[in-house]
Design a protein around this motif. Structure first.
Motif, PDB file in Angstrom:
ATOM      1  N   PHE A   1      96.493  56.098 -60.593  1.00 32.89           N
ATOM      2  CA  PHE A   1      96.630  56.807 -59.194  1.00 32.89           C
ATOM      3  C   PHE A   1      96.472  55.661 -58.123  1.00 32.89           C
ATOM      4  O   PHE A   1      97.733  56.587 -57.163  1.00 32.89           O
ATOM      5  N   VAL A   2      95.657  55.307 -58.037  1.00 33.42           N
ATOM      6  CA  VAL A   2      96.146  53.996 -57.220  1.00 33.42           C
ATOM      7  C   VAL A   2      97.035  53.187 -56.960  1.00 33.42           C
ATOM      8  O   VAL A   2      98.003  53.803 -55.637  1.00 33.42           O
ATOM      9  N   GLU A   3      97.769  52.579 -57.626  1.00 35.41           N
ATOM     10  CA  GLU A   3      99.075  52.388 -57.880  1.00 35.41           C
ATOM     11  C   GLU A   3     100.290  53.146 -56.870  1.00 35.41           C
ATOM     12  O   GLU A   3     100.999  52.923 -55.659  1.00 35.41           O
ATOM     13  N   ALA A   4     100.332  54.786 -57.369  1.00 36.64           N
ATOM     14  CA  ALA A   4     100.708  56.082 -56.782  1.00 36.64           C
ATOM     15  C   ALA A   4     101.231  56.319 -55.339  1.00 36.64           C
ATOM     16  O   ALA A   4     101.846  56.301 -54.737  1.00 36.64           O
ATOM     17  N   GLN A   5      99.567  56.045 -55.522  1.00 32.63           N
ATOM     18  CA  GLN A   5      99.369  56.657 -53.767  1.00 32.63           C
ATOM     19  C   GLN A   5      99.482  54.583 -52.809  1.00 32.63           C
ATOM     20  O   GLN A   5     100.095  55.158 -51.529  1.00 32.63           O
ATOM     21  N   HIS A   6     100.000  53.769 -53.027  1.00 32.12           N
ATOM     22  CA  HIS A   6     100.365  52.792 -52.590  1.00 32.12           C
ATOM     23  C   HIS A   6     101.342  53.166 -52.181  1.00 32.12           C
ATOM     24  O   HIS A   6     101.992  52.727 -51.112  1.00 32.12           O
ATOM     25  N   THR A   7     102.091  53.697 -53.257  1.00 34.29           N
ATOM     26  CA  THR A   7     103.503  53.449 -53.197  1.00 34.29           C
ATOM     27  C   THR A   7     103.407  55.008 -51.537  1.00 34.29           C
ATOM     28  O   THR A   7     104.750  54.672 -51.217  1.00 34.29           O
TER      29      THR A   7
ATOM     30  N   LYS B   1      88.217  61.610 -72.657  1.00 36.12           N
ATOM     31  CA  LYS B   1      86.853  61.638 -72.724  1.00 36.12           C
ATOM     32  C   LYS B   1      86.526  60.072 -72.290  1.00 36.12           C
ATOM     33  O   LYS B   1      85.017  59.670 -71.993  1.00 36.12           O
ATOM     34  N   PHE B   2      87.579  58.984 -72.685  1.00 35.05           N
ATOM     35  CA  PHE B   2      86.786  57.589 -73.347  1.00 35.05           C
ATOM     36  C   PHE B   2      86.914  56.684 -72.001  1.00 35.05           C
ATOM     37  O   PHE B   2      88.024  57.155 -71.198  1.00 35.05           O
ATOM     38  N   GLN B   3      85.766  56.149 -70.602  1.00 35.66           N
ATOM     39  CA  GLN B   3      85.885  55.720 -69.704  1.00 35.66           C
ATOM     40  C   GLN B   3      86.952  55.004 -69.317  1.00 35.66           C
ATOM     41  O   GLN B   3      87.507  54.609 -68.845  1.00 35.66           O
ATOM     42  N   ALA B   4      87.593  53.936 -71.068  1.00 33.12           N
ATOM     43  CA  ALA B   4      88.535  52.699 -70.421  1.00 33.12           C
ATOM     44  C   ALA B   4      89.961  53.588 -69.810  1.00 33.12           C
ATOM     45  O   ALA B   4      90.638  53.035 -69.677  1.00 33.12           O
ATOM     46  N   LEU B   5      90.542  54.941 -70.581  1.00 30.03           N
ATOM     47  CA  LEU B   5      91.148  55.244 -70.618  1.00 30.03           C
ATOM     48  C   LEU B   5      91.012  56.047 -68.771  1.00 30.03           C
ATOM     49  O   LEU B   5      92.029  56.187 -68.302  1.00 30.03           O
ATOM     50  N   GLN B   6      89.931  56.418 -68.623  1.00 30.17           N
ATOM     51  CA  GLN B   6      89.565  56.914 -67.277  1.00 30.17           C
ATOM     52  C   GLN B   6      89.678  56.189 -66.564  1.00 30.17           C
ATOM     53  O   GLN B   6      90.738  56.144 -64.779  1.00 30.17           O
ATOM     54  N   HIS B   7      89.774  54.548 -66.428  1.00 24.56           N
ATOM     55  CA  HIS B   7      89.980  53.201 -65.457  1.00 24.56           C
ATOM     56  C   HIS B   7      91.323  53.323 -65.217  1.00 24.56           C
ATOM     57  O   HIS B   7      91.652  53.482 -64.144  1.00 24.56           O
ATOM     58  N   ARG B   8      91.947  53.198 -66.369  1.00 27.21           N
ATOM     59  CA  ARG B   8      93.432  52.556 -66.463  1.00 27.21           C
ATOM     60  C   ARG B   8      94.397  54.306 -65.664  1.00 27.21           C
ATOM     61  O   ARG B   8      94.914  53.805 -65.370  1.00 27.21           O
ATOM     62  N   MET B   9      93.779  55.722 -65.555  1.00 29.11           N
ATOM     63  CA  MET B   9      93.875  57.040 -64.982  1.00 29.11           C
ATOM     64  C   MET B   9      93.738  56.402 -63.407  1.00 29.11           C
ATOM     65  O   MET B   9      94.910  56.753 -62.257  1.00 29.11           O
ATOM     66  N   ALA B  10      92.879  56.218 -63.723  1.00 28.25           N
ATOM     67  CA  ALA B  10      92.987  55.587 -62.023  1.00 28.25           C
ATOM     68  C   ALA B  10      93.693  54.509 -61.694  1.00 28.25           C
ATOM     69  O   ALA B  10      93.368  54.893 -60.275  1.00 28.25           O
ATOM     70  N   GLU B  11      93.749  53.394 -62.028  1.00 28.31           N
ATOM     71  CA  GLU B  11      93.893  52.367 -61.806  1.00 28.31           C
ATOM     72  C   GLU B  11      96.037  53.044 -60.877  1.00 28.31           C
ATOM     73  O   GLU B  11      96.403  52.665 -60.518  1.00 28.31           O
TER      74      GLU B  11
END
Length: 373
Positions: free
Chosen positions: A284-290, A272-282
Motif C-alpha cells: 500500500f505504501v509503495e502504491a501511494q508513493h507512486t 490474519k497472520f501479522q507477517a502478511l498484513q505487514h506485506r500488504m501494508a508495504e
C-alpha cells in the motif's frame, strides 16, 4: 493544492471502471491477447465512441481539450484491467506529436480520424544508438529526391506497428544531426515488418525501410524543431505509463487482499497472520508513493524541458521500482496459483515488466534525473 476530483472527473473514472468490469473481464483480455492483432478493434471503437481518444486533443480537431488528469484516470483503470489496446502509443504519444507538428494539413487529416477510431498510429524512432534502443543493423536515413524523399534503414521495437495504419518515422538527413519526422503508410512499397509478441501479449515489430519513396507531403516535422517535440511527447507517454503502472499495482493489491481473506491455513484465513498484513501494508505504501509522484509529474508536465524531464524521470523510476515490488509480492503471496496462466496476478507481473521498460527503464531515468543537477 486540491487533489479532489471534479464531478466530471469522477464520472469519467467511474465510467471507465464500469466498462473494464463489465466488458473487459480477464477472460475477454486473454481471448484478445490470443487473437491476430493482440487487441480488439471493437473495443478500440468503443473507446472512440466514449470520447476517450479525444481527451487531450484540442477542440479545433474534434478533441475535448481536457487536462492530463483525465488521461491519467483512464490509464489507471486501463492498468487495472490490463487493457491491450494501443492507447498510449497512438492516442497519447503519436497524437501529441501530430498536434504539435505545426502542420495544419496533417492535424486536420490525421487527428479527427484518430479521435473517431478510424486511424491507428505508431511511432518508429528506436534504432541503434538511440536512447531506448536494444540495437539494430543500421540508422534510418532520409534523402531528398525529385519527387520528395527516400527512406532507408531499420527501426526496432515499434510498439503496435503490426496494427498501425500509418507510422511516424524519425529519419536523419545526411547533413543534419537532428531527425525529421515522416508519415509512412504501414503497407507502402519497401516497408517490411518483422512482427513478434511481447511479454504481456501485445504486438510489436522491427521495421525495415528499403528505399521507400515518399511525397513532399509526407514530411511532418522539420529537423530544426523535431527534438523538442519528440522529447516532450516521450515525457507525456512516460508519465502515462506511470499512471498505467499505478493501476496495475492497485489491481494486484485488490486481488491479493481478497485472496488472503479467503485462503485458509492452520484453521484461519492467512490474512490474519501479522507477517502478511505487514506485506500488504508495504504494498500500500509503495502504491501511494507512486500516486504522489505521479501527481508531482503532472504538476511539472507543462514546465520547461529541464524541470519537466527531471520530474518525469523521478516518477518513471519510482513507479518502476514500486511496481516491481508490489507485483512480486502479489505473486509470492498467492503461492503456486500465482504462477499459472489461468490466474490474473502473473499477467499483471508481465504487464508491469513491459511498462517498466517502455519509454526508458529505471536505469535510464535515474541517469537522466542525476544529469539534471
Amino acid at each position: 493544492m486540491d487533489f479532489n476530483l471534479s464531478e466530471e472527473q469522477l464520472m469519467l473514472r467511474d465510467g471507465v471502471e464500469r466498462y473494464i468490469r463489465e466488458d473487459y473481464a480477464f477472460e475477454e483480455r486473454r481471448h484478445q491477447a490470443g487473437s491476430g492483432e493482440g487487441f480488439s478493434r471493437a473495443h478500440w471503437q468503443q473507446f472512440a465512441d466514449l470520447g476517450w481518444l479525444a481527451l487531450t486533443l484540442p477542440e479545433d480537431v474534434g478533441g475535448l481539450d481536457c487536462s492530463f488528469v483525465e488521461t491519467s484516470l483512464v490509464l489507471e483503470s486501463f492498468g487495472r484491467g490490463m487493457v491491450l489496446e494501443p492507447f498510449v502509443s497512438s492516442a497519447v504519444l503519436c497524437a501529441r506529436i501530430v498536434d504539435r507538428s505545426g502542420s495544419d494539413y496533417h492535424r486536420n487529416d490525421l487527428l479527427p480520424a484518430l479521435i473517431e477510431g478510424r486511424l491507428l498510429l505508431a511511432l518508429a524512432d528506436s534504432e541503434c544508438g538511440s536512447r531506448f534502443s536494444v540495437g539494430c543493423a543500421e540508422d534510418t536515413i532520409a534523402r531528398r529526391t525529385a519527387q520528395g524523399f527516400q527512406l532507408s534503414g531499420v527501426k526496432t521495437l515499434v510498439f503496435n506497428a503490426p496494427s498501425a495504419d500509418k507510422l511516424l518515422v524519425t529519419a536523419r538527413f545526411e547533413d543534419c544531426s537532428h531527425p525529421a519526422v515522416f508519415i509512412v503508410d504501414r503497407d507502402a512499397p519497401g516497408v517490411e515488418l518483422n512482427e513478434y509478441i511481447l511479454v504481456d501479449g501485445s504486438r510489436a515489430a522491427d521495421v525495415r525501410f528499403s528505399k521507400v519513396e515518399l511525397a513532399d507531403a509526407a514530411l511532418l516535422i522539420e529537423p530544426s524543431h523535431s527534438q523538442a517535440i519528440l522529447e516532450e511527447a516521450h515525457d507525456r507517454a512516460a508519465l502515462a505509463v506511470v499512471a498505467q503502472t499505478l493501476g496495475v499495482m492497485q489491481g494486484v493489491m485488490d486481488m491479493t487482499q481478497e485472496y488472503i481473506k479467503t485462503r485458509n491455513q492452520f484453521g484461519q484465513p492467512i490474512g490474519k497472520f501479522q507477517a502478511l498484513q505487514h506485506r500488504m501494508a508495504e504494498m500500500f505504501v509503495e502504491a501511494q508513493h507512486t500516486r504522489s509522484i505521479l501527481y508531482r509529474g503532472m504538476a511539472y508536465l507543462d514546465k520547461p524541458a529541464p524541470e519537466r524531464s527531471k520530474a518525469i524521470s523521478a516518477a518513471k523510476a519510482a513507479a518502476g521500482k514500486s511496481g516491481r515490488f508490489v507485483c512480486a509480492q502479489g505473486v509470492q503471496l498467492h503461492g503456486g496459483i500465482g504462477m499459472t496462466e489461468e490466474y490474473p496476478v502473473g499477467h499483471y507481473f508481465r504487464l508491469m515488466t513491459l511498462l517498466e521498460k517502455q519509454f526508458g527503464d529505471i536505469d535510464f531515468h535515474l541517469a537522466r534525473f542525476a544529469a539534471g543537477y
